[in-house]
Design an enzyme around this catalytic site. Structure first.
Site, mmCIF file in Angstrom:
data_model
loop_
_atom_site.group_PDB
_atom_site.id
_atom_site.type_symbol
_atom_site.label_atom_id
_atom_site.label_comp_id
_atom_site.label_asym_id
_atom_site.label_seq_id
_atom_site.Cartn_x
_atom_site.Cartn_y
_atom_site.Cartn_z
ATOM 1 N N ASN A 81 61.718 -88.815 -41.329
ATOM 2 C CA ASN A 81 61.803 -87.766 -42.364
ATOM 3 C C ASN A 81 62.734 -88.326 -43.451
ATOM 4 O OD1 ASN A 81 62.675 -84.196 -42.134
ATOM 5 N ND2 ASN A 81 61.261 -85.229 -43.478
ATOM 6 N N CYS A 94 67.167 -77.633 -43.078
ATOM 7 C CA CYS A 94 66.552 -78.945 -42.842
ATOM 8 C C CYS A 94 67.287 -79.612 -41.693
ATOM 9 C CB CYS A 94 66.613 -79.811 -44.093
ATOM 10 S SG CYS A 94 65.954 -81.460 -43.812
ATOM 11 N N ASN A 144 64.246 -71.007 -42.556
ATOM 12 C CA ASN A 144 63.073 -71.213 -43.415
ATOM 13 C C ASN A 144 61.813 -70.784 -42.640
ATOM 14 O OD1 ASN A 144 63.339 -73.329 -41.588
ATOM 15 N ND2 ASN A 144 62.751 -74.922 -43.020
ATOM 16 N N ARG A 186 56.356 -77.217 -46.207
ATOM 17 C CA ARG A 186 56.419 -76.483 -47.464
ATOM 18 C C ARG A 186 57.169 -77.336 -48.495
ATOM 19 N NH1 ARG A 186 60.233 -71.188 -48.194
ATOM 20 N NH2 ARG A 186 61.801 -72.684 -47.533
ATOM 21 N N CYS A 212 59.801 -83.195 -38.902
ATOM 22 C CA CYS A 212 60.462 -82.001 -39.454
ATOM 23 C C CYS A 212 61.282 -81.339 -38.347
ATOM 24 C CB CYS A 212 59.421 -81.032 -40.009
ATOM 25 S SG CYS A 212 60.141 -79.513 -40.663
ATOM 26 N N SER A 263 63.415 -78.600 -38.356
ATOM 27 C CA SER A 263 63.380 -77.140 -38.189
ATOM 28 C C SER A 263 62.047 -76.719 -37.580
ATOM 29 C CB SER A 263 63.651 -76.417 -39.513
ATOM 30 O OG SER A 263 62.807 -76.877 -40.531
HETATM 31 N N1 LIG Z 1 62.418 -81.667 -43.025
HETATM 32 C C1 LIG Z 1 63.161 -80.483 -42.752
HETATM 33 C C2 LIG Z 1 62.542 -79.200 -43.125
HETATM 34 C C3 LIG Z 1 62.483 -78.979 -44.562
HETATM 35 C C4 LIG Z 1 62.038 -77.612 -44.844
HETATM 36 C C5 LIG Z 1 61.309 -77.456 -46.094
HETATM 37 N N2 LIG Z 1 60.073 -78.181 -46.186
HETATM 38 C C6 LIG Z 1 61.137 -75.993 -46.425
HETATM 39 O O1 LIG Z 1 61.323 -75.110 -45.604
HETATM 40 O O2 LIG Z 1 60.834 -75.748 -47.595
HETATM 41 C C7 LIG Z 1 63.685 -80.436 -41.347
HETATM 42 O O3 LIG Z 1 63.880 -81.477 -40.761
HETATM 43 O O4 LIG Z 1 63.959 -79.357 -40.840
#
Ligand SMILES: N[C@H](CCC[C@H](N)C(=O)O)C(=O)O
Length: 301
Positions: free
Chosen positions: A15, A76, A163, A216, A224, A226
């Site tokens: 990421n 994130c 999120n 998103r 990702c 989260s």
């Molecule tokens: N890469 C991130 C998530 C980003 C979230 C983002 N894409 C949003 O909610 O807009 C992670 O490791 O959690």
């Protein structure tokens, strides 16, 4: 105030993260700077983690999170591990408390270099995720794509990990789905007024799940954090697994695992995994114009 600040190109399971040091300044990394940085292959990223001075007593920093399309994110997981590694390397500290728009995050770097982040409590209320329609049970909502009598993806588990997330359960290889095609449709589906991160998840045992995520504001990413948390919580919530699972992120390069525990005693979600520093440089947070540190080979934009 100097026009440039230091930044590090890092990653969490692939990421792509830019950690930008905004401490001691009142300005912010602008959306325009994010879009400009993302346009160059060397600085193309999934999220920017901008470290600001703390705003509350007992916290080490305020963190602002930007997606590569210039939009803001509230959480994130992979980026938070990168921030921990960067600050641990600088200060020798191992334990941190951060504040984001979504609340307080506690994190610790372990002796083996892996990092655990307490991502807080999951949120299941339909209007807080948020969803556009009232659902009493958000662990399986009515939503499908593909032919009406044989949908390709359907009935996602939805929740907020700070999120918004939708997790679609599948029973074959997550890489065999055309997520590049379905991702944008689902991210922007009218069901999700603030859009959503879209994950495909295949449960492979009571303690392991394989995932792939359309983020998103960032699209297909290698990993990702989260979403891994949202997947683990949703799997436990729907009785597919226990509360402690390994998330095998299918798209991660190299392939990698995030260990997630949805703690019984306080409802918090703990994510553990690696972070990696790649190179450092300086960047103008207003415009995104940047240069790489000399010792690592001079390059300027
Ligand atoms: N890469 C991130 C998530 C980003 C979230 C983002 N894409 C949003 O909610 O807009 C992670 O490791 O959690």
């Amino acid at each position: 105030m100097s026009t440039t600040v230091e930044f590090a190109k890092m990653n969490g399971l692939g990421n792509k993260i830019l950690v930008v040091d905004m401490r001691g300044r009142a300005d912010k990394v602008t959306s325009a700077a994010a879009v400009a940085l993302n346009a160059h292959p060397d600085t193309a990223f999934d999220q920017i983690m901008a470290i600001h001075d703390p705003r509350a007593q007992g916290t080490d920093a305020w963190i602002d999170i930007l997606n590569c399309d210039g939009s803001k994110a509230q959480a994130c997981g992979n980026g938070t591990r990168c921030v921990v590694q960067a600050l641990a390397a600088e200060t020798g500290k191992k334990v941190f408390t951060f504040q984001t728009v979504a609340g307080i995050l506690n994190a610790v770097e372990h002796d083996d270099g892996t990092i655990s982040v307490d991502m807080g409590k999951p949120v299941f209320d339909w209007d807080k995720i948020p969803l556009a329609e009232e659902f009493h049970d958000t662990s399986r909502i009515e939503l499908q794509i593909g032919p009406i009598d044989s949908p390709v993806l359907h009935s996602p588990s939805t929740m907020s990990m700070g999120n918004p997330h939708a997790v679609f359960w599948v029973d074959r290889d997550v890489m065999s789905f055309d997520l590049a095609r379905f991702g944008p449709l689902l991210e922007n589906h009218p069901m999700f007024p603030e859009r959503a991160n879209i994950t495909l998840a295949q449960v492979t045992s009571p303690v392991s799940i394989t995932t792939r995520t359309w983020e998103r504001g960032a699209g297909l990413t290698l990993a990702c954090g989260s979403a891994a948390c949202a997947t683990a919580v949703s799997a436990a919530r729907t009785g597919r697994t226990g509360r402690k699972v390994d998330i095998h992120v299918a798209s991660a390069k190299p392939p990698g695992v995030l260990s997630i525990e949805w703690r019984e005693r306080d409802d918090h979600v703990i994510m553990t995994g690696p972070a990696e520093w790649e190179w450092s440089g300086t960047v103008d947070p207003a415009t995104g114009s940047w240069s790489r540190d000399q010792a690592q080979g001079a390059e300027a934009r």
